[in-house]
Scaffold this active site. Sequence first.
Site, mmCIF file in Angstrom:
data_model
loop_
_atom_site.group_PDB
_atom_site.id
_atom_site.type_symbol
_atom_site.label_atom_id
_atom_site.label_comp_id
_atom_site.label_asym_id
_atom_site.label_seq_id
_atom_site.Cartn_x
_atom_site.Cartn_y
_atom_site.Cartn_z
ATOM 1 C CG PHE A 160 -121.004 51.255 17.546
ATOM 2 C CD1 PHE A 160 -122.642 50.631 17.346
ATOM 3 C CD2 PHE A 160 -120.868 52.609 17.349
ATOM 4 C CE1 PHE A 160 -123.427 51.534 17.408
ATOM 5 C CE2 PHE A 160 -121.797 53.808 17.323
ATOM 6 C CZ PHE A 160 -123.019 53.054 17.261
ATOM 7 C CE LYS A 210 -109.506 49.403 16.457
ATOM 8 N NZ LYS A 210 -110.798 49.491 17.349
ATOM 9 C CD GLU A 258 -113.276 50.781 20.936
ATOM 10 O OE1 GLU A 258 -113.131 50.526 19.618
ATOM 11 O OE2 GLU A 258 -113.190 52.254 21.378
ATOM 12 C CB SER A 318 -116.985 59.606 14.635
ATOM 13 O OG SER A 318 -115.763 59.392 15.306
ATOM 14 C CB CYS A 350 -123.372 56.193 8.194
ATOM 15 S SG CYS A 350 -123.443 54.962 6.999
ATOM 16 C CD GLU A 388 -123.068 60.825 12.611
ATOM 17 O OE1 GLU A 388 -122.101 60.689 13.251
ATOM 18 O OE2 GLU A 388 -123.386 60.029 11.574
HETATM 19 P P1 NAD Z 1 -115.513 55.932 15.996
HETATM 20 O O1 NAD Z 1 -115.039 56.822 15.326
HETATM 21 O O2 NAD Z 1 -115.973 56.179 17.611
HETATM 22 O O3 NAD Z 1 -115.067 54.598 16.178
HETATM 23 C C1 NAD Z 1 -114.589 53.752 14.773
HETATM 24 C C2 NAD Z 1 -113.074 53.226 15.045
HETATM 25 O O4 NAD Z 1 -112.029 54.030 15.232
HETATM 26 C C3 NAD Z 1 -113.157 52.093 16.033
HETATM 27 O O5 NAD Z 1 -112.510 51.049 15.829
HETATM 28 C C4 NAD Z 1 -112.415 52.803 17.161
HETATM 29 O O6 NAD Z 1 -111.760 51.966 18.114
HETATM 30 C C5 NAD Z 1 -111.535 53.675 16.516
HETATM 31 N N1 NAD Z 1 -111.005 54.915 17.173
HETATM 32 C C6 NAD Z 1 -111.847 55.689 18.124
HETATM 33 N N2 NAD Z 1 -111.419 56.717 18.498
HETATM 34 C C7 NAD Z 1 -110.083 56.761 17.958
HETATM 35 C C8 NAD Z 1 -109.199 57.611 17.961
HETATM 36 N N3 NAD Z 1 -109.323 58.609 18.840
HETATM 37 N N4 NAD Z 1 -108.013 57.211 17.193
HETATM 38 C C9 NAD Z 1 -107.856 56.274 16.561
HETATM 39 N N5 NAD Z 1 -108.868 55.616 16.305
HETATM 40 C C10 NAD Z 1 -110.158 55.760 17.197
HETATM 41 O O7 NAD Z 1 -117.073 55.545 15.439
HETATM 42 P P2 NAD Z 1 -118.388 54.702 16.115
HETATM 43 O O8 NAD Z 1 -118.947 55.483 17.302
HETATM 44 O O9 NAD Z 1 -117.807 53.371 16.463
HETATM 45 O O10 NAD Z 1 -119.007 54.660 14.718
HETATM 46 C C11 NAD Z 1 -120.400 55.416 14.695
HETATM 47 C C12 NAD Z 1 -119.646 56.681 13.607
HETATM 48 O O11 NAD Z 1 -119.465 55.857 12.268
HETATM 49 C C13 NAD Z 1 -120.924 57.567 13.188
HETATM 50 O O12 NAD Z 1 -120.534 58.910 13.162
HETATM 51 C C14 NAD Z 1 -121.275 57.021 11.902
HETATM 52 O O13 NAD Z 1 -121.845 58.141 10.958
HETATM 53 C C15 NAD Z 1 -120.066 56.513 11.285
HETATM 54 N N6 NAD Z 1 -120.383 55.791 10.168
HETATM 55 C C16 NAD Z 1 -120.130 56.145 9.074
HETATM 56 C C17 NAD Z 1 -120.472 55.227 7.911
HETATM 57 C C18 NAD Z 1 -119.990 55.634 6.512
HETATM 58 O O14 NAD Z 1 -119.971 54.864 5.455
HETATM 59 N N7 NAD Z 1 -119.715 56.804 6.095
HETATM 60 C C19 NAD Z 1 -120.763 53.909 8.230
HETATM 61 C C20 NAD Z 1 -121.085 53.482 9.541
HETATM 62 C C21 NAD Z 1 -120.864 54.295 10.414
#
Ligand code: NAD
Length: 519
Positions: free
Chosen positions: A172, A196, A199, A249, A304, A404
């Site tokens: 997000f 994808k 959401e 995450s 991040c 985090e």
């Molecule tokens: P998230 O993991 O909740 O969601 C990321 C994506 O995964 C979304 O598209 C979501 O629909 C999908 N998803 C969620 N749960 C899932 C599951 N159980 N199975 C399969 N797909 C699933 O992450 P978020 O809250 O949207 O983003 C924040 C996180 O992203 C933080 O931990 C941040 O550190 C990390 N992030 C990392 C970087 C990097 O470059 N390392 C960059 C930006 C964000």
Amino acid sequence: SNGYRNSAIRFCDNGSSKKDIAMIKSVPLFIDGEFRQSVTEEWVDVTNPATNDVIAELPCATEPEMVEAITSAANAFQSWKAVAVPDRARLMLRYQHLLKEHHDELATLLSQETGKILADAKGDVWRGIEVVEQAANIASNMMGEMVENVATDIDTYSITQPLGVCCGITPFNFPAMIPLWMFPIAIASGNTFVLKPSEQVPLTSIRLAELFEQAGAPKGVLQIIHGRKQQVDFLLSHPDIRTISFVGSVPVAQYIYQTGTQHFKRVQAFAGAKNHMVVMPDANKAQVISNLVGASVGAAGQRCMAISVAVFIDGAKEWIPDLKNEMEKIQPGCWDDANAGYGPLISAPAKTRVLGLIQEGKDQGAVCELDGSQCTVDGFPNGNWIGPTLFSGVKTNMSIYQQEIFGPVLMCIEVDTLEDAIALVNNNPYGNGTSIFTASGGAARKYQHEIQVGQVGINVPVPVPLPFFSFTGWRGSFYGDLHAYGKQAVRFYTETKTVTARWFDDDIPSGPNFTIHLK
Ligand code: NAD
């Protein structure tokens, strides 16, 4: 042009002084060159984080819709891979031009779905535009290698070819930049792409796709499907998908890496972080304080690469009261409030989670120098606000250190020496970014060399590399081998073919050869 702009996302004057997204019925899918409504029964609310009002309904794509998107991408690959490389690059030039032209509009849309303040949202879009610029330079990054005369009259050369249908699953927190880390490079390399998006923030991706189509992207080259775990699972196991690029995450990154590789896909999974800024007592105090404030609470800490731990060496800890005074001046607010330092957290559950961690920090004995948990913002009683929060006396066994937080929370740890600071950072499981503030070249050089973190800033708080380099998180912050954007991304999205060639200049057969050439 496709009807979607008129029916789905509209900007209207809602009677207040603020321009907000009008109530939207549903977010379209983008399949086979068409923006279309899903036939699904399963819908998710998309909310404005400053008000928690529902601004859109997101469809969780059905299996037939996903099959259609992947099949269309697989078909489009057959013709797209044959398009001349300079023509693929020219598509990116036109796209870059359109993104720049629509920069403010994209940033406004992005602000409303993430809550990011406008200036920050502009940066999100701009960082994405820079990747598109790099994608326009694709020919240089796809160049192979050649050695002439590997044996008499024999040459060996390598060529770079696209893989097929690539897939991106995005978080997000950067709704423009992170999708743009992925599909422009993949597509410029000759692949087609299924995205994808998160959401929680699907609207920016749809607008990015509309502009891509307007730039002349052929039908089927980019597809967007929406959904959550069920949709991701389908993508992870579909045989026509060759690569998975994920950002999000830690638990999901681990799951994506394991499941994707189990299905023999090439996977790059960027995960969470805990980024430390090490402060030497010889550093410029004013620079340290202002950089720490911006890097920790900017974007409500939902980056991040945000700094969440300040490691003060020796006498530098005396600066904590002044740091508190500066942090106290920063107030969150709505995206178009020019006085706001940052926006709300993305969702009510995200706010509840961060508040829980702040409470645990207090319960476990950290000193809460500044507590943002009671923060309110005039006119937005339902927003997910948390004020700047500062802890000192933090120990590595506390949950605020181990997890985090992804909120506007900075914690201070005090150590005696640079060696202690290096050991602390290297013992943390994450390795996304870190920085050192110092006037000593020797200390900076030692830190750069010994630290087990993939992106290091020297008197630079958030060292995100520009796209001619790659985004190189390490250890618990990244699962895979080849990173995002830059040359590494082109290698991720392509296969190397190595050709060994001989051209005969006469008709005399040399007879069968049964040995391996030794010289
Ligand atoms: P998230 O993991 O909740 O969601 C990321 C994506 O995964 C979304 O598209 C979501 O629909 C999908 N998803 C969620 N749960 C899932 C599951 N159980 N199975 C399969 N797909 C699933 O992450 P978020 O809250 O949207 O983003 C924040 C996180 O992203 C933080 O931990 C941040 O550190 C990390 N992030 C990392 C970087 C990097 O470059 N390392 C960059 C930006 C964000």
